[in-house]
Design an enzyme around this catalytic site. Structure first.
Site, PDB file in Angstrom:
ATOM      1  CE  LYS A  35     -38.486 -31.149  -0.107  1.00 42.38           C
ATOM      2  NZ  LYS A  35     -38.396 -32.680   0.569  1.00 42.38           N
ATOM      3  CD  GLU A  44     -51.539 -23.761   7.044  1.00 45.69           C
ATOM      4  OE1 GLU A  44     -51.871 -23.945   8.442  1.00 45.69           O
ATOM      5  OE2 GLU A  44     -52.200 -22.958   6.589  1.00 45.69           O
ATOM      6  CD  GLU A  82     -46.813 -31.945  15.873  1.00 48.49           C
ATOM      7  OE1 GLU A  82     -45.558 -31.630  15.446  1.00 48.49           O
ATOM      8  OE2 GLU A  82     -47.704 -31.689  15.383  1.00 48.49           O
ATOM      9  CB  CYS A 114     -50.879 -30.961  11.862  1.00 50.95           C
ATOM     10  SG  CYS A 114     -52.160 -31.069  10.528  1.00 50.95           S
TER      11      CYS A 114
HETATM   12  P1  NAD Z   1     -40.867 -31.647   8.183  1.00 45.87           P
HETATM   13  O1  NAD Z   1     -40.710 -30.094   8.950  1.00 45.87           O
HETATM   14  O2  NAD Z   1     -39.555 -32.257   8.706  1.00 45.87           O
HETATM   15  O3  NAD Z   1     -40.594 -31.683   6.680  1.00 45.87           O
HETATM   16  C1  NAD Z   1     -41.672 -31.007   5.884  1.00 45.87           C
HETATM   17  C2  NAD Z   1     -41.056 -30.733   4.763  1.00 45.87           C
HETATM   18  O4  NAD Z   1     -39.847 -29.639   4.910  1.00 45.87           O
HETATM   19  C3  NAD Z   1     -40.401 -31.936   3.991  1.00 45.87           C
HETATM   20  O5  NAD Z   1     -40.851 -31.730   2.575  1.00 45.87           O
HETATM   21  C4  NAD Z   1     -38.788 -31.798   4.083  1.00 45.87           C
HETATM   22  O6  NAD Z   1     -38.100 -32.558   3.040  1.00 45.87           O
HETATM   23  C5  NAD Z   1     -38.601 -30.392   3.990  1.00 45.87           C
HETATM   24  N1  NAD Z   1     -37.403 -30.043   4.991  1.00 45.87           N
HETATM   25  C6  NAD Z   1     -36.884 -30.530   6.020  1.00 45.87           C
HETATM   26  N2  NAD Z   1     -35.784 -29.992   6.640  1.00 45.87           N
HETATM   27  C7  NAD Z   1     -35.733 -29.137   5.622  1.00 45.87           C
HETATM   28  C8  NAD Z   1     -34.634 -27.879   5.773  1.00 45.87           C
HETATM   29  N3  NAD Z   1     -33.651 -27.995   6.485  1.00 45.87           N
HETATM   30  N4  NAD Z   1     -34.843 -26.790   4.824  1.00 45.87           N
HETATM   31  C9  NAD Z   1     -35.834 -27.238   3.866  1.00 45.87           C
HETATM   32  N5  NAD Z   1     -36.787 -27.979   3.908  1.00 45.87           N
HETATM   33  C10 NAD Z   1     -36.821 -28.739   4.894  1.00 45.87           C
HETATM   34  O7  NAD Z   1     -42.116 -32.229   8.692  1.00 45.87           O
HETATM   35  P2  NAD Z   1     -42.831 -33.518   8.557  1.00 45.87           P
HETATM   36  O8  NAD Z   1     -41.850 -34.403   9.570  1.00 45.87           O
HETATM   37  O9  NAD Z   1     -42.646 -34.183   7.137  1.00 45.87           O
HETATM   38  O10 NAD Z   1     -44.289 -33.666   8.862  1.00 45.87           O
HETATM   39  C11 NAD Z   1     -44.568 -33.501  10.342  1.00 45.87           C
HETATM   40  C12 NAD Z   1     -44.833 -31.936  10.932  1.00 45.87           C
HETATM   41  O11 NAD Z   1     -45.702 -31.716   9.837  1.00 45.87           O
HETATM   42  C13 NAD Z   1     -45.578 -32.104  11.847  1.00 45.87           C
HETATM   43  O12 NAD Z   1     -45.163 -31.115  12.892  1.00 45.87           O
HETATM   44  C14 NAD Z   1     -47.058 -31.842  11.757  1.00 45.87           C
HETATM   45  O13 NAD Z   1     -47.843 -31.438  12.798  1.00 45.87           O
HETATM   46  C15 NAD Z   1     -46.926 -30.817  10.560  1.00 45.87           C
HETATM   47  N6  NAD Z   1     -47.977 -30.853   9.729  1.00 45.87           N
HETATM   48  C16 NAD Z   1     -48.941 -29.692   9.628  1.00 45.87           C
HETATM   49  C17 NAD Z   1     -49.976 -29.795   9.073  1.00 45.87           C
HETATM   50  C18 NAD Z   1     -50.846 -28.547   8.966  1.00 45.87           C
HETATM   51  O14 NAD Z   1     -51.566 -28.260   8.099  1.00 45.87           O
HETATM   52  N7  NAD Z   1     -50.590 -27.476   9.802  1.00 45.87           N
HETATM   53  C19 NAD Z   1     -50.348 -30.868   8.317  1.00 45.87           C
HETATM   54  C20 NAD Z   1     -49.669 -31.900   8.307  1.00 45.87           C
HETATM   55  C21 NAD Z   1     -48.618 -32.040   8.896  1.00 45.87           C
END
Ligand code: NAD
Length: 497
Positions: free
Chosen positions: A187, A263, A396, A297
């Site tokens: 997804k 993550e 963040e 991240c």
């Molecule tokens: P996000 O949490 O908004 O979205 C991530 C995924 O979750 C997307 O595919 C999104 O469609 C899905 N999602 C969103 N709302 C949802 C819901 N209500 N139910 C189910 N799925 C849902 O994150 P983002 O904005 O895409 O990415 C940024 C975040 O990711 C930052 O906090 C960053 O630190 C983190 N990140 C962490 C790592 C790591 O390895 N630790 C790597 C990259 C990014």
């Protein structure tokens, strides 16, 4: 046929980049959502608007594939060969994939070409190679029985991806999940579906069964939630924000108690001691703080620096930022593109406003470029004397705002470094090896780099302590554990038989 980056950008200009569903046997719902580029907020194409029906269809075929053993029962060598053939195809399409991530996420094309896509292919190759090199154990059970400890694929895996490193995050999940014989449903983030779709199409061309690697596009609250709540999904490996990570724990608890690996975010410290070689570390500090527009991240968004060198270091950081060109990320030489979307830009702008309200002083930057293309461009900004109670120190940002805080002693540095609910990554800069060891051990984070900024590489596990992570690690051989069950098989030796 592989597209050049000019082809990709021309298609984007015609609104002709499509990210349909890749669900065998399922027709429709391929283009219900508009896809815009953050570069200038123009429509570049469409993506599928999947939800419960699409996830149900995907899980059904993924399960049948798993039970039938279409992929799982191929020998490790065969799985390796198919994945390596896939990597060869990805290599042929490297320029195209780089351009897709650039246009979709607004990432600088130089980074996509030189870092993201090579790392994506290396990751998939590394896991392909692991297929026939990692195996089980025999327990020291004595002469009366033999205990085999074997690993088995878990079944149907959901991989939920963020938008900041679309191709790389796909590879981090799909590589280990697929090589171990699972059926994988990806997804992608709804903001950046393009490279995941293209890579999956190429997997099919390389002979990986379409039922073993599926893409469901759609909004998080529709497709993501349906995947998280599905009763026949065994594992969800999620990368994204801590808030959404929390929701996946809830979805699991309210459905089939599927395993969840999170993550999540970070508020990562970079700790610079007075004995650090300042000239040598400036570019690492800037990379940690501003690489990928700080939409990273492991971004080193808190710079903790010994009081006696703070001013000298700030001066060098500001001078170093002269090389960080902000602009259209399709152009070579640009290092900072736009924020990924309007709402995220507004959030980052909100941090600039709260910094002002907290009376923080920006030694450089502090402005948005609202007049430029989409208007979602933010100058790299360095705030000094940032107190631990401020939003900028604690939350963040995911945008190019660096918080600098002075310290008077090693003890204070460690206390400030750990004064966060996150624990993803950290850097320590010092020429004193004993101090490096003490501080690296004392910082509560999954990755600590000494005299550099690094997330490690594919050979080393990556993940977080505290609210940065839960349930497993990406990368390294450790990532295989996310997607495998451990089984013990006892052979009891009967006398005389
Ligand atoms: P996000 O949490 O908004 O979205 C991530 C995924 O979750 C997307 O595919 C999104 O469609 C899905 N999602 C969103 N709302 C949802 C819901 N209500 N139910 C189910 N799925 C849902 O994150 P983002 O904005 O895409 O990415 C940024 C975040 O990711 C930052 O906090 C960053 O630190 C983190 N990140 C962490 C790592 C790591 O390895 N630790 C790597 C990259 C990014």
């Amino acid at each position: 046929m592989a597209l050049s980056k000019q082809d990709v950008f021309a298609r984007a200009a015609r609104g002709d980049l499509k990210a349909p569903q890749l669900i065998p046997g399922f027709q429709g719902n391929d283009d219900g959502l508009e896809n815009r580029t953050p570069i200038d907020n123009s429509v570049i194409g469409s993506l599928g608007d999947g939800g419960k029906a699409e996830i149900d269809a995907a899980v059904k075929v993924a399960r049948v594939c798993f039970e039938a053993g279409t992929w799982r029962k191929r020998s490790p060598g065969e799985r390796k060969a198919a994945m390596l053939a896939w990597c060869d195809l990805l290599q042929e399409h490297a320029e195209e994939l780089a351009a897709l991530d650039c246009i979709d996420a607004g990432k600088p094309i130089d980074e996509c070409e030189n870092t993201d896509i090579p790392a994506t292919i290396d990751t998939l190759r590394w896991y392909a190679e692991a297929a026939d090199k990692v195996y089980g154990r025999i327990a020291p059970t004595g002469p009366n029985a033999t205990g085999l400890i074997v690993k088995e694929p878990v079944g149907v895996v959901g991989a939920v991806l963020p938008w900041n490193f679309p191709a790389q995050m796909y590879a981090w999940k799909v590589g280990p999940a697929l090589v171990t014989g699972n059926s994988v449903i990806v997804k992608p983030a709804e903001l950046t579906p393009l490279s995941a779709v293209r890579m999956t199409e190429l997997a099919r061309e390389a002979g990986i069964p379409a039922e073993a690697l599926i893409v469901v596009n759609g909004l998080g609250e529709h497709a993501g939630e349906a995947l998280g709540r599905h009763m026949d999904v065994d594992v969800v490996s999620f990368t994204g924000s801590t808030d959404v990570g929390r929701l996946f724990l809830k979805y699991s608890a309210e459905s089939n108690v599927k395993q969840i690996v999170l993550e999540c975010g970070g508020k990562n410290p970079q700790v610079v001691f007075a004995d650090a070689d300042i000239d040598a570390v400036v570019s690492d500090i800037l990379n940690a703080a501003f690489w990928n527009m700080s939409e990273n991240c492991s971004c080193g968004s808190r710079l903790l620096v010994a009081n006696e060198i703070k001013d000298a270091l700030l001066e060098k950081l500001v001078a170093g930022l002269g090389d960080w060109k902000l602009g259209d990320p399709r152009e070579s030489g640009v290092r900072l593109g736009p924020m990924v979307e309007g709402p995220h830009f507004e959030k980052v702008k909100g941090f600039l406003e709260s910094a002002k309200a907290d009376g923080l002083h920006a030694v450089t930057g502090g402005n948005v470029r609202g007049d430029y293309l989409s208007g979602w461009y933010v100058e790299p900004t360095v705030y000094t004397d940032v107190a631990p109670h401020t939003r900028l120190f604690r939350e963040e940002v995911f945008g190019p705002l660096l918080a600098v805080t002075g310290f008077a002693s090693e003890e204070e540095a460690i206390r400030l470094a750990n004064d966060t609910s996150y624990g993803l990554a950290a850097s320590v800069y010092t020429e004193n090896v004993h101090r490096a060891q003490r501080v690296a051990s004392a910082i509560r984070a999954g990755t600590v780099s000494v005299n550099g900024f690094s997330e490690g590489d594919i050979t080393t596990p990556f993940g977080g302590y505290k609210q940065s992570g839960f349930g497993g690690r990406d990368n390294g051989l450790e990532a295989l554990d996310q997607y495998q069950e451990t089984k013990t098989i006892w052979y009891v030796n009967r006398a005389g038989k």
